[in-house]
Design a protein around this motif. Structure first.
Motif, mmCIF file in Angstrom:
data_model
loop_
_atom_site.group_PDB
_atom_site.id
_atom_site.type_symbol
_atom_site.label_atom_id
_atom_site.label_comp_id
_atom_site.label_asym_id
_atom_site.label_seq_id
_atom_site.Cartn_x
_atom_site.Cartn_y
_atom_site.Cartn_z
ATOM 1 N N GLU A 122 0.844 -1.187 0.000
ATOM 2 C CA GLU A 122 0.000 0.000 0.000
ATOM 3 C C GLU A 122 0.881 1.238 0.000
ATOM 4 N N PRO A 123 0.798 2.095 -0.998
ATOM 5 C CA PRO A 123 -0.011 1.925 -2.205
ATOM 6 C C PRO A 123 0.469 0.730 -3.025
ATOM 7 N N LYS A 124 -0.435 0.151 -3.760
ATOM 8 C CA LYS A 124 -0.150 -1.048 -4.526
ATOM 9 C C LYS A 124 0.908 -0.751 -5.576
ATOM 10 N N GLY A 125 1.900 -1.623 -5.657
ATOM 11 C CA GLY A 125 2.956 -1.436 -6.652
ATOM 12 C C GLY A 125 3.571 -2.756 -7.042
ATOM 13 N N GLU A 126 4.520 -2.694 -7.934
ATOM 14 C CA GLU A 126 5.218 -3.882 -8.411
ATOM 15 C C GLU A 126 6.675 -3.821 -7.976
ATOM 16 N N VAL A 127 7.132 -4.886 -7.335
ATOM 17 C CA VAL A 127 8.522 -4.946 -6.891
ATOM 18 C C VAL A 127 9.474 -4.728 -8.061
ATOM 19 N N ALA A 128 9.123 -5.246 -9.220
ATOM 20 C CA ALA A 128 9.987 -5.123 -10.409
ATOM 21 C C ALA A 128 10.272 -3.670 -10.759
ATOM 22 N N ASP A 129 9.366 -2.763 -10.385
ATOM 23 C CA ASP A 129 9.554 -1.345 -10.709
ATOM 24 C C ASP A 129 10.722 -0.728 -9.945
ATOM 25 N N ALA A 130 11.159 -1.377 -8.873
ATOM 26 C CA ALA A 130 12.280 -0.857 -8.084
ATOM 27 C C ALA A 130 13.628 -1.405 -8.542
ATOM 28 N N LYS A 131 13.620 -2.319 -9.479
ATOM 29 C CA LYS A 131 14.854 -3.014 -9.858
ATOM 30 C C LYS A 131 15.938 -2.056 -10.339
ATOM 31 N N VAL A 132 15.603 -1.149 -11.225
ATOM 32 C CA VAL A 132 16.593 -0.216 -11.765
ATOM 33 C C VAL A 132 17.093 0.720 -10.671
ATOM 34 N N LEU A 133 16.177 1.168 -9.801
ATOM 35 C CA LEU A 133 16.554 2.079 -8.718
ATOM 36 C C LEU A 133 17.588 1.441 -7.794
ATOM 37 N N LEU A 134 17.454 0.146 -7.587
ATOM 38 C CA LEU A 134 18.275 -0.553 -6.597
ATOM 39 C C LEU A 134 19.555 -1.150 -7.163
ATOM 40 N N GLN A 135 19.752 -1.050 -8.458
ATOM 41 C CA GLN A 135 20.936 -1.655 -9.077
ATOM 42 C C GLN A 135 22.261 -1.196 -8.475
ATOM 43 N N PRO A 136 22.401 0.078 -8.058
ATOM 44 C CA PRO A 136 23.698 0.501 -7.497
ATOM 45 C C PRO A 136 23.996 -0.088 -6.111
ATOM 46 N N PHE A 137 23.012 -0.730 -5.486
ATOM 47 C CA PHE A 137 23.158 -1.183 -4.102
ATOM 48 C C PHE A 137 23.266 -2.702 -4.015
ATOM 49 N N SER A 138 23.970 -3.153 -2.970
ATOM 50 C CA SER A 138 23.921 -4.547 -2.564
ATOM 51 C C SER A 138 22.875 -4.598 -1.455
ATOM 52 N N PHE A 139 21.652 -4.941 -1.815
ATOM 53 C CA PHE A 139 20.566 -4.731 -0.860
ATOM 54 C C PHE A 139 19.956 -6.043 -0.367
ATOM 55 N N GLU A 140 19.459 -5.957 0.852
ATOM 56 C CA GLU A 140 18.728 -7.056 1.468
ATOM 57 C C GLU A 140 17.300 -6.604 1.705
ATOM 58 N N VAL A 141 16.409 -7.572 1.876
ATOM 59 C CA VAL A 141 15.004 -7.250 2.105
ATOM 60 C C VAL A 141 14.542 -7.958 3.375
ATOM 61 N N ASP A 142 14.019 -7.175 4.301
ATOM 62 C CA ASP A 142 13.454 -7.691 5.539
ATOM 63 C C ASP A 142 11.972 -7.939 5.282
ATOM 64 N N LEU A 143 11.590 -9.216 5.213
ATOM 65 C CA LEU A 143 10.254 -9.609 4.786
ATOM 66 C C LEU A 143 9.327 -9.744 5.988
ATOM 67 N N MET A 144 8.728 -8.645 6.402
ATOM 68 C CA MET A 144 7.766 -8.655 7.508
ATOM 69 C C MET A 144 6.374 -8.884 6.925
ATOM 70 N N VAL A 145 6.205 -10.053 6.343
ATOM 71 C CA VAL A 145 4.999 -10.392 5.594
ATOM 72 C C VAL A 145 4.619 -11.839 5.882
ATOM 73 N N LEU A 146 3.337 -12.161 5.660
ATOM 74 C CA LEU A 146 2.892 -13.532 5.862
ATOM 75 C C LEU A 146 3.271 -14.439 4.695
ATOM 76 N N ASP A 147 3.092 -13.950 3.478
ATOM 77 C CA ASP A 147 3.426 -14.766 2.301
ATOM 78 C C ASP A 147 4.871 -14.479 1.911
ATOM 79 N N SER A 148 5.780 -14.890 2.766
ATOM 80 C CA SER A 148 7.173 -14.481 2.585
ATOM 81 C C SER A 148 7.881 -15.244 1.467
ATOM 82 N N ILE A 149 7.403 -16.420 1.101
ATOM 83 C CA ILE A 149 8.025 -17.155 0.001
ATOM 84 C C ILE A 149 7.774 -16.421 -1.317
ATOM 85 N N ALA A 150 6.522 -16.068 -1.575
ATOM 86 C CA ALA A 150 6.196 -15.332 -2.808
ATOM 87 C C ALA A 150 6.893 -13.976 -2.828
#
Length: 215
Positions: free
Chosen positions: A45-73
Protein backbone atom coordinates in the motif's frame (compact mmCIF):
# COMPACT_ATOMS: atom_id res chain seq x y z
CA UNK A 1 28.91 -3.26 9.47
CA UNK A 2 26.19 -0.61 9.57
CA UNK A 3 23.34 -0.94 7.10
CA UNK A 4 20.88 1.92 6.52
CA UNK A 5 17.24 0.76 6.41
CA UNK A 6 14.33 2.20 4.46
CA UNK A 7 10.62 1.41 4.83
CA UNK A 8 9.19 2.63 1.52
CA UNK A 9 5.88 4.42 1.92
CA UNK A 10 5.74 4.80 -1.86
CA UNK A 11 7.96 4.22 -4.86
CA UNK A 12 8.54 7.97 -5.01
CA UNK A 13 9.74 8.06 -1.41
CA UNK A 14 12.02 5.11 -2.06
CA UNK A 15 13.52 6.95 -5.02
CA UNK A 16 14.21 10.01 -2.88
CA UNK A 17 15.74 8.05 -0.03
CA UNK A 18 18.01 6.07 -2.33
CA UNK A 19 19.37 9.28 -3.83
CA UNK A 20 20.64 10.35 -0.37
CA UNK A 21 22.12 6.97 0.60
CA UNK A 22 24.52 6.49 -2.28
CA UNK A 23 27.49 6.87 0.13
CA UNK A 24 26.81 3.30 1.32
CA UNK A 25 26.51 0.33 -1.02
CA UNK A 26 24.74 -1.91 1.50
CA UNK A 27 21.08 -1.22 2.18
CA UNK A 28 18.07 -2.86 3.81
CA UNK A 29 14.58 -2.50 2.39
CA UNK A 30 11.85 -3.23 4.94
CA UNK A 31 8.57 -4.45 3.49
CA UNK A 32 5.44 -4.78 5.62
CA UNK A 33 2.17 -6.27 4.41
CA UNK A 34 -0.24 -5.08 7.13
CA UNK A 35 -0.96 -8.70 8.04
CA UNK A 36 2.12 -10.01 9.79
CA UNK A 37 2.26 -6.68 11.62
CA UNK A 38 -0.36 -3.89 11.75
CA UNK A 39 1.84 -1.58 9.69
CA UNK A 40 1.95 -1.54 5.89
CA UNK A 41 4.40 -0.28 3.28
CA UNK A 42 4.87 -0.14 -0.46
CA UNK A 43 4.44 -2.32 -2.56
CA UNK A 44 1.43 -3.47 -0.51
CA UNK A 45 0.00 0.00 0.00
CA UNK A 46 -0.01 1.93 -2.20
CA UNK A 47 -0.15 -1.05 -4.53
CA UNK A 48 2.96 -1.44 -6.65
CA UNK A 49 5.22 -3.88 -8.41
CA UNK A 50 8.52 -4.95 -6.89
CA UNK A 51 9.99 -5.12 -10.41
CA UNK A 52 9.55 -1.34 -10.71
CA UNK A 53 12.28 -0.86 -8.08
CA UNK A 54 14.85 -3.01 -9.86
CA UNK A 55 16.59 -0.22 -11.76
CA UNK A 56 16.55 2.08 -8.72
CA UNK A 57 18.28 -0.55 -6.60
CA UNK A 58 20.94 -1.65 -9.08
CA UNK A 59 23.70 0.50 -7.50
CA UNK A 60 23.16 -1.18 -4.10
CA UNK A 61 23.92 -4.55 -2.56
CA UNK A 62 20.57 -4.73 -0.86
CA UNK A 63 18.73 -7.06 1.47
CA UNK A 64 15.00 -7.25 2.10
CA UNK A 65 13.45 -7.69 5.54
CA UNK A 66 10.25 -9.61 4.79
CA UNK A 67 7.77 -8.65 7.51
CA UNK A 68 5.00 -10.39 5.59
CA UNK A 69 2.89 -13.53 5.86
CA UNK A 70 3.43 -14.77 2.30
CA UNK A 71 7.17 -14.48 2.58
CA UNK A 72 8.02 -17.15 0.00
CA UNK A 73 6.20 -15.33 -2.81
CA UNK A 74 7.58 -12.00 -1.63
CA UNK A 75 11.08 -13.44 -1.47
CA UNK A 76 10.83 -14.69 -5.05
CA UNK A 77 9.75 -11.25 -6.26
CA UNK A 78 12.63 -9.49 -4.50
CA UNK A 79 15.15 -12.01 -5.78
CA UNK A 80 13.97 -11.14 -9.29
CA UNK A 81 14.54 -7.47 -8.43
CA UNK A 82 18.15 -8.18 -7.49
CA UNK A 83 18.13 -8.74 -3.71
CA UNK A 84 21.41 -10.17 -2.45
CA UNK A 85 20.08 -11.15 0.99
CA UNK A 86 16.65 -12.09 2.33
CA UNK A 87 15.55 -11.90 5.96
CA UNK A 88 12.67 -14.16 6.93
CA UNK A 89 10.90 -13.77 10.27
CA UNK A 90 10.75 -17.21 11.82
CA UNK A 91 7.25 -16.55 13.18
CA UNK A 92 5.91 -16.01 9.65
CA UNK A 93 7.13 -19.34 8.30
CA UNK A 94 5.18 -22.57 8.26
CA UNK A 95 8.27 -24.29 6.86
CA UNK A 96 11.57 -22.47 7.49
CA UNK A 97 13.50 -24.99 5.38
CA UNK A 98 11.42 -23.97 2.35
CA UNK A 99 12.48 -20.34 2.80
CA UNK A 100 16.12 -21.24 3.32
CA UNK A 101 16.07 -23.49 0.25
CA UNK A 102 14.55 -20.73 -1.88
CA UNK A 103 17.40 -18.38 -1.03
CA UNK A 104 20.08 -21.00 -1.56
CA UNK A 105 18.59 -22.06 -4.89
CA UNK A 106 19.15 -18.53 -6.20
CA UNK A 107 22.52 -17.93 -4.55
CA UNK A 108 21.06 -15.39 -2.15
CA UNK A 109 22.20 -15.06 1.46
CA UNK A 110 19.54 -15.78 4.05
CA UNK A 111 18.96 -14.52 7.58
CA UNK A 112 16.37 -15.51 10.14
CA UNK A 113 14.83 -12.87 12.40
CA UNK A 114 13.21 -13.47 15.77
CA UNK A 115 10.74 -11.41 17.76
CA UNK A 116 11.86 -10.78 21.33
CA UNK A 117 9.16 -13.05 22.75
CA UNK A 118 10.40 -16.02 20.70
CA UNK A 119 12.93 -18.25 22.50
CA UNK A 120 16.39 -18.27 20.95
CA UNK A 121 16.23 -22.06 20.94
CA UNK A 122 13.82 -21.80 18.00
CA UNK A 123 16.87 -20.99 15.85
CA UNK A 124 18.86 -24.09 16.74
CA UNK A 125 17.62 -26.38 13.93
CA UNK A 126 18.48 -23.79 11.27
CA UNK A 127 21.66 -21.96 12.29
CA UNK A 128 23.93 -24.29 10.34
CA UNK A 129 22.01 -23.50 7.11
CA UNK A 130 21.78 -19.69 7.30
CA UNK A 131 24.18 -16.78 6.89
CA UNK A 132 23.10 -14.64 9.83
CA UNK A 133 20.52 -14.05 12.55
CA UNK A 134 18.64 -10.81 13.07
CA UNK A 135 17.57 -9.93 16.61
CA UNK A 136 15.16 -7.09 17.19
CA UNK A 137 15.90 -3.93 19.11
CA UNK A 138 12.18 -3.17 19.32
CA UNK A 139 9.16 -5.06 20.62
CA UNK A 140 6.74 -3.93 17.92
CA UNK A 141 8.16 -4.40 14.44
CA UNK A 142 7.19 -2.86 11.10
CA UNK A 143 7.71 0.86 11.72
CA UNK A 144 10.62 3.16 12.41
CA UNK A 145 10.80 5.30 15.54
CA UNK A 146 9.68 2.59 17.98
CA UNK A 147 11.24 2.61 21.49
CA UNK A 148 14.30 0.49 22.17
CA UNK A 149 13.67 -2.88 23.81
CA UNK A 150 16.37 -3.65 26.39
CA UNK A 151 15.60 -7.37 26.22
CA UNK A 152 17.85 -7.61 23.18
CA UNK A 153 21.00 -7.29 25.34
CA UNK A 154 20.76 -10.62 27.20
CA UNK A 155 19.56 -12.29 24.03
CA UNK A 156 22.65 -11.06 22.19
CA UNK A 157 24.94 -12.28 24.96
CA UNK A 158 23.32 -15.70 25.07
CA UNK A 159 23.35 -16.16 21.29
CA UNK A 160 26.99 -15.04 21.01
CA UNK A 161 28.04 -17.46 23.74
CA UNK A 162 26.23 -20.30 22.00
CA UNK A 163 27.48 -19.45 18.48
CA UNK A 164 30.80 -17.57 18.70
CA UNK A 165 31.28 -17.32 14.92
CA UNK A 166 27.70 -16.39 13.98
CA UNK A 167 26.93 -13.10 12.27
CA UNK A 168 24.35 -11.42 14.52
CA UNK A 169 22.47 -8.39 13.28
CA UNK A 170 20.36 -6.05 15.38
CA UNK A 171 17.52 -4.12 13.78
CA UNK A 172 15.25 -1.56 15.39
CA UNK A 173 15.97 1.60 17.41
CA UNK A 174 19.72 1.24 16.86
CA UNK A 175 21.49 4.55 17.34
CA UNK A 176 24.25 6.53 19.05
CA UNK A 177 22.84 5.81 22.52
CA UNK A 178 23.13 2.04 22.26
CA UNK A 179 25.24 0.91 19.30
CA UNK A 180 28.49 0.52 21.25
CA UNK A 181 26.71 -1.46 23.99
CA UNK A 182 25.09 -3.66 21.36
CA UNK A 183 28.50 -4.44 19.94
CA UNK A 184 29.86 -5.29 23.39
CA UNK A 185 26.92 -7.63 23.93
CA UNK A 186 27.69 -9.59 20.78
CA UNK A 187 26.26 -7.85 17.71
CA UNK A 188 28.53 -7.46 14.69
CA UNK A 189 26.00 -6.09 12.22
CA UNK A 190 23.74 -3.09 12.80
CA UNK A 191 20.65 -2.04 10.84
CA UNK A 192 19.89 1.65 11.34
CA UNK A 193 16.72 3.35 10.15
CA UNK A 194 15.42 6.56 11.69
CA UNK A 195 18.73 7.53 13.33
CA UNK A 196 20.16 8.00 9.82
CA UNK A 197 17.05 8.90 7.82
CA UNK A 198 15.91 11.65 10.19
CA UNK A 199 19.28 13.42 10.05
CA UNK A 200 19.75 16.30 7.60
CA UNK A 201 23.25 15.00 6.80
CA UNK A 202 22.70 11.27 6.49
CA UNK A 203 26.26 10.47 5.55
CA UNK A 204 27.69 12.38 8.53
CA UNK A 205 25.35 10.49 10.88
CA UNK A 206 26.41 7.20 9.32
CA UNK A 207 30.11 8.09 9.83
CA UNK A 208 29.47 8.99 13.48
CA UNK A 209 27.86 5.63 14.09
CA UNK A 210 30.76 3.84 12.41
CA UNK A 211 33.21 5.61 14.70
CA UNK A 212 31.28 4.45 17.78
CA UNK A 213 31.87 0.81 16.83
CA UNK A 214 35.46 1.39 15.78
CA UNK A 215 35.00 1.08 12.02
Amino acid sequence: MIIPAVIPKSQEQLTGDLSTLSFQKNLQIDVVDGRFTPFVSWPYEPKGEVADAKVLLQPFSFEVDLMVLDSIAAGEAWIEAGAKRLIFHLESLANPIEAISLAKKHGVEVGLALLNDTPLSALNPYVVDINFVQLMGIAKIGAQGEPFDERVFPRLTELREQYPELTISVDGAVGKDNIAALKRSGANRFVVGSEILEDVDREAEYRELLALIGE
